[in-house]
Motif scaffolding. Structure first.
Motif, PDB file in Angstrom:
ATOM      1  N   ILE A  28      41.343  42.731  29.997  1.00  0.00           N
ATOM      2  CA  ILE A  28      39.978  43.045  29.564  1.00  0.00           C
ATOM      3  C   ILE A  28      39.889  44.493  29.091  1.00  0.00           C
ATOM      4  O   ILE A  28      39.302  44.793  28.042  1.00  0.00           O
ATOM      5  N   SER A  29      40.502  45.392  29.838  1.00  0.00           N
ATOM      6  CA  SER A  29      40.422  46.812  29.477  1.00  0.00           C
ATOM      7  C   SER A  29      41.127  47.093  28.159  1.00  0.00           C
ATOM      8  O   SER A  29      40.756  48.015  27.429  1.00  0.00           O
ATOM      9  N   TYR A  30      42.140  46.280  27.828  1.00  0.00           N
ATOM     10  CA  TYR A  30      42.846  46.451  26.564  1.00  0.00           C
ATOM     11  C   TYR A  30      42.177  45.718  25.404  1.00  0.00           C
ATOM     12  O   TYR A  30      42.667  45.747  24.282  1.00  0.00           O
ATOM     13  N   GLY A  31      41.074  45.003  25.685  1.00  0.00           N
ATOM     14  CA  GLY A  31      40.295  44.451  24.590  1.00  0.00           C
ATOM     15  C   GLY A  31      40.128  42.950  24.539  1.00  0.00           C
ATOM     16  O   GLY A  31      39.431  42.448  23.657  1.00  0.00           O
ATOM     17  N   ARG A  32      40.739  42.212  25.485  1.00  0.00           N
ATOM     18  CA  ARG A  32      40.541  40.756  25.479  1.00  0.00           C
ATOM     19  C   ARG A  32      39.148  40.468  26.031  1.00  0.00           C
ATOM     20  O   ARG A  32      38.706  41.075  27.012  1.00  0.00           O
ATOM     21  N   ALA A  33      38.437  39.536  25.425  1.00  0.00           N
ATOM     22  CA  ALA A  33      37.061  39.241  25.824  1.00  0.00           C
ATOM     23  C   ALA A  33      37.014  38.722  27.261  1.00  0.00           C
ATOM     24  O   ALA A  33      37.821  37.869  27.646  1.00  0.00           O
ATOM     25  N   PRO A  34      36.069  39.214  28.075  1.00  0.00           N
ATOM     26  CA  PRO A  34      35.959  38.762  29.467  1.00  0.00           C
ATOM     27  C   PRO A  34      35.726  37.267  29.608  1.00  0.00           C
ATOM     28  O   PRO A  34      36.086  36.680  30.640  1.00  0.00           O
TER      29      PRO A  34
ATOM     30  N   VAL B 290      47.454  30.431  32.337  1.00  0.00           N
ATOM     31  CA  VAL B 290      47.300  30.206  30.901  1.00  0.00           C
ATOM     32  C   VAL B 290      46.016  30.882  30.437  1.00  0.00           C
ATOM     33  O   VAL B 290      44.943  30.613  30.983  1.00  0.00           O
ATOM     34  N   VAL B 291      46.137  31.748  29.443  1.00  0.00           N
ATOM     35  CA  VAL B 291      44.998  32.499  28.919  1.00  0.00           C
ATOM     36  C   VAL B 291      44.814  32.143  27.445  1.00  0.00           C
ATOM     37  O   VAL B 291      45.755  32.270  26.655  1.00  0.00           O
ATOM     38  N   GLY B 292      43.618  31.698  27.086  1.00  0.00           N
ATOM     39  CA  GLY B 292      43.357  31.408  25.677  1.00  0.00           C
ATOM     40  C   GLY B 292      42.410  30.241  25.479  1.00  0.00           C
ATOM     41  O   GLY B 292      42.089  29.506  26.414  1.00  0.00           O
ATOM     42  N   ASP B 293      41.983  30.076  24.239  1.00  0.00           N
ATOM     43  CA  ASP B 293      40.987  29.049  23.919  1.00  0.00           C
ATOM     44  C   ASP B 293      41.475  27.632  24.167  1.00  0.00           C
ATOM     45  O   ASP B 293      40.660  26.718  24.368  1.00  0.00           O
ATOM     46  N   VAL B 294      42.802  27.412  24.183  1.00  0.00           N
ATOM     47  CA  VAL B 294      43.317  26.057  24.416  1.00  0.00           C
ATOM     48  C   VAL B 294      42.925  25.539  25.795  1.00  0.00           C
ATOM     49  O   VAL B 294      42.896  24.321  26.015  1.00  0.00           O
TER      50      VAL B 294
ATOM     51  N   VAL C  51      44.572  22.544  39.655  1.00  0.00           N
ATOM     52  CA  VAL C  51      44.173  23.305  38.479  1.00  0.00           C
ATOM     53  C   VAL C  51      42.830  23.971  38.747  1.00  0.00           C
ATOM     54  O   VAL C  51      41.868  23.315  39.156  1.00  0.00           O
ATOM     55  N   VAL C  52      42.780  25.273  38.538  1.00  0.00           N
ATOM     56  CA  VAL C  52      41.538  26.029  38.654  1.00  0.00           C
ATOM     57  C   VAL C  52      41.269  26.675  37.300  1.00  0.00           C
ATOM     58  O   VAL C  52      42.154  27.317  36.726  1.00  0.00           O
ATOM     59  N   VAL C  53      40.056  26.490  36.789  1.00  0.00           N
ATOM     60  CA  VAL C  53      39.694  26.995  35.463  1.00  0.00           C
ATOM     61  C   VAL C  53      38.563  28.005  35.596  1.00  0.00           C
ATOM     62  O   VAL C  53      37.643  27.846  36.407  1.00  0.00           O
ATOM     63  N   GLY C  54      38.635  29.055  34.806  1.00  0.00           N
ATOM     64  CA  GLY C  54      37.592  30.067  34.773  1.00  0.00           C
ATOM     65  C   GLY C  54      37.718  30.899  33.517  1.00  0.00           C
ATOM     66  O   GLY C  54      38.138  30.398  32.474  1.00  0.00           O
ATOM     67  N   THR C  55      37.377  32.164  33.612  1.00  0.00           N
ATOM     68  CA  THR C  55      37.529  33.110  32.512  1.00  0.00           C
ATOM     69  C   THR C  55      38.279  34.331  33.030  1.00  0.00           C
ATOM     70  O   THR C  55      38.525  34.453  34.238  1.00  0.00           O
ATOM     71  N   LEU C  56      38.619  35.228  32.123  1.00  0.00           N
ATOM     72  CA  LEU C  56      39.270  36.458  32.579  1.00  0.00           C
ATOM     73  C   LEU C  56      38.426  37.179  33.623  1.00  0.00           C
ATOM     74  O   LEU C  56      38.960  37.780  34.556  1.00  0.00           O
ATOM     75  N   ALA C  57      37.108  37.091  33.470  1.00  0.00           N
ATOM     76  CA  ALA C  57      36.220  37.792  34.397  1.00  0.00           C
ATOM     77  C   ALA C  57      36.082  37.084  35.742  1.00  0.00           C
ATOM     78  O   ALA C  57      35.758  37.731  36.743  1.00  0.00           O
TER      79      ALA C  57
ATOM     80  N   ALA D 151      46.909  41.542  24.823  1.00  0.00           N
ATOM     81  CA  ALA D 151      45.459  41.453  25.041  1.00  0.00           C
ATOM     82  C   ALA D 151      44.713  41.221  23.743  1.00  0.00           C
ATOM     83  O   ALA D 151      43.688  40.529  23.721  1.00  0.00           O
ATOM     84  N   LEU D 152      45.226  41.763  22.649  1.00  0.00           N
ATOM     85  CA  LEU D 152      44.533  41.659  21.361  1.00  0.00           C
ATOM     86  C   LEU D 152      44.992  40.458  20.543  1.00  0.00           C
ATOM     87  O   LEU D 152      44.453  40.194  19.468  1.00  0.00           O
ATOM     88  N   SER D 153      45.976  39.736  21.039  1.00  0.00           N
ATOM     89  CA  SER D 153      46.499  38.588  20.311  1.00  0.00           C
ATOM     90  C   SER D 153      45.555  37.398  20.425  1.00  0.00           C
ATOM     91  O   SER D 153      44.909  37.183  21.455  1.00  0.00           O
ATOM     92  N   SER D 154      45.484  36.607  19.374  1.00  0.00           N
ATOM     93  CA  SER D 154      44.684  35.373  19.399  1.00  0.00           C
ATOM     94  C   SER D 154      45.505  34.182  19.890  1.00  0.00           C
ATOM     95  O   SER D 154      44.984  33.070  20.007  1.00  0.00           O
ATOM     96  N   GLN D 155      46.779  34.413  20.172  1.00  0.00           N
ATOM     97  CA  GLN D 155      47.656  33.333  20.608  1.00  0.00           C
ATOM     98  C   GLN D 155      47.487  33.075  22.106  1.00  0.00           C
ATOM     99  O   GLN D 155      46.988  33.912  22.855  1.00  0.00           O
TER     100      GLN D 155
END
Length: 252
Positions: free
Chosen positions: A183-189, A230-234, A206-212, A160-164
């Protein structure tokens, strides 16, 4: 004389991604033991004289228990037959190929690993999502979501805290739980998330959204497994780089 066993990765679904070595091994086979997600186009490479044994698995519905699959491979090889164990993706990436190789090694049966393209890499690529990018992610993690937070040894709080980039296989049944816990462990919603179902095939979605938001978006679109999360800025690059449309799917 003891036969031999090829533990083959069939790739992610697009028959054009099957390796030449995998095709060659199939064409040598007396018996092919194959999984649920192997495409008919790939099965067409099996010789007409070869026996086909389906051992596909779905959640809560296994044609054969894993131990019986291993016994089957051993039995056929001890009869002197050339056996291909054909799996979706790569046999050593959540394919239980290592367990099957151990069973063969324990009986002194010759075997060979034929790597395949994992859906962990291929599905995001077909959605225009690179797992690494010079300015967005220098690496990636691949984990199973099959048992979610109870997966043995999976450090969800660290991930959750990794930037990868985080790639989750077999996680659709636990998607709300996974996103809530990240999210509860600290990844931004607002961390971007994509779900790629049936990646590389004519059924790709393909469906795209955010953790929230991704769990609700997946439910609204009635997205079903198999799927890669897939979770991350990519994921932001999907809109710019998506290139594959289902009607582009190859047939051999």
């Amino acid at each position: 004389m003891t036969g031999r066993v090829f533990l083959i990765g069939a790739g992610p679904g697009d028959p054009g991604l099957l390796t030449l070595k995998a095709k060659d091994c199939l064409e040598q086979s007396d018996v092919v033991v194959y999984d649920r997600l192997v495409s008919p186009e790939i099965l067409a490479f099996i010789p007409k004289h070869a026996d086909r044994v389906y051992v596909g698995k779905e959640a809560h519905n296994h044609t054969l228990p894993q131990a019986e699959i291993e016994d089957l491979l051993v039995e056929k090889a001890l009869c002197g037959q050339t056996v291909s164990r054909l799996k979706g993706g790569d046999p050593f990436v959540y394919g239980r190929g290592a367990e099957e190789a151990e069973a063969l090694a324990a009986r002194g049966i010759p075997f060979e690993i034929v790597p395949g393209i994992s859906s962990a890499i291929a599905a995001p690529a077909y959605a225009g999502i690179p797992l690494t990018h010079r300015t967005l992610a220098s690496g990636f993690h691949v984990v199973t979501g099959h048992e979610c937070l109870h997966s043995r040894g999976t450090p969800w709080e660290v991930l959750a805290l990794s930037s990868q980039t985080l790639v989750i296989l077999m996680g659709m049944g636990h998607l709300p739980e996974i996103t809530d816990k990240l999210i509860s462990y600290g990844r931004a919603p607002d961390t971007p998330v994509a779900v790629v179902s049936w990646g590389t095939t004519a059924r790709q979605e393909v469906v795209v959204g955010t953790l929230a938001t991704i769990a609700a978006a997946v439910a609204k679109n009635e997205v079903k497994p198999p799927a890669v999360i897939v979770v991350g800025d990519v994921v932001q690059l999907h809109e710019k780089l998506h290139w594959f449309e289902p009607d582009m799917a190859l047939s051999l």
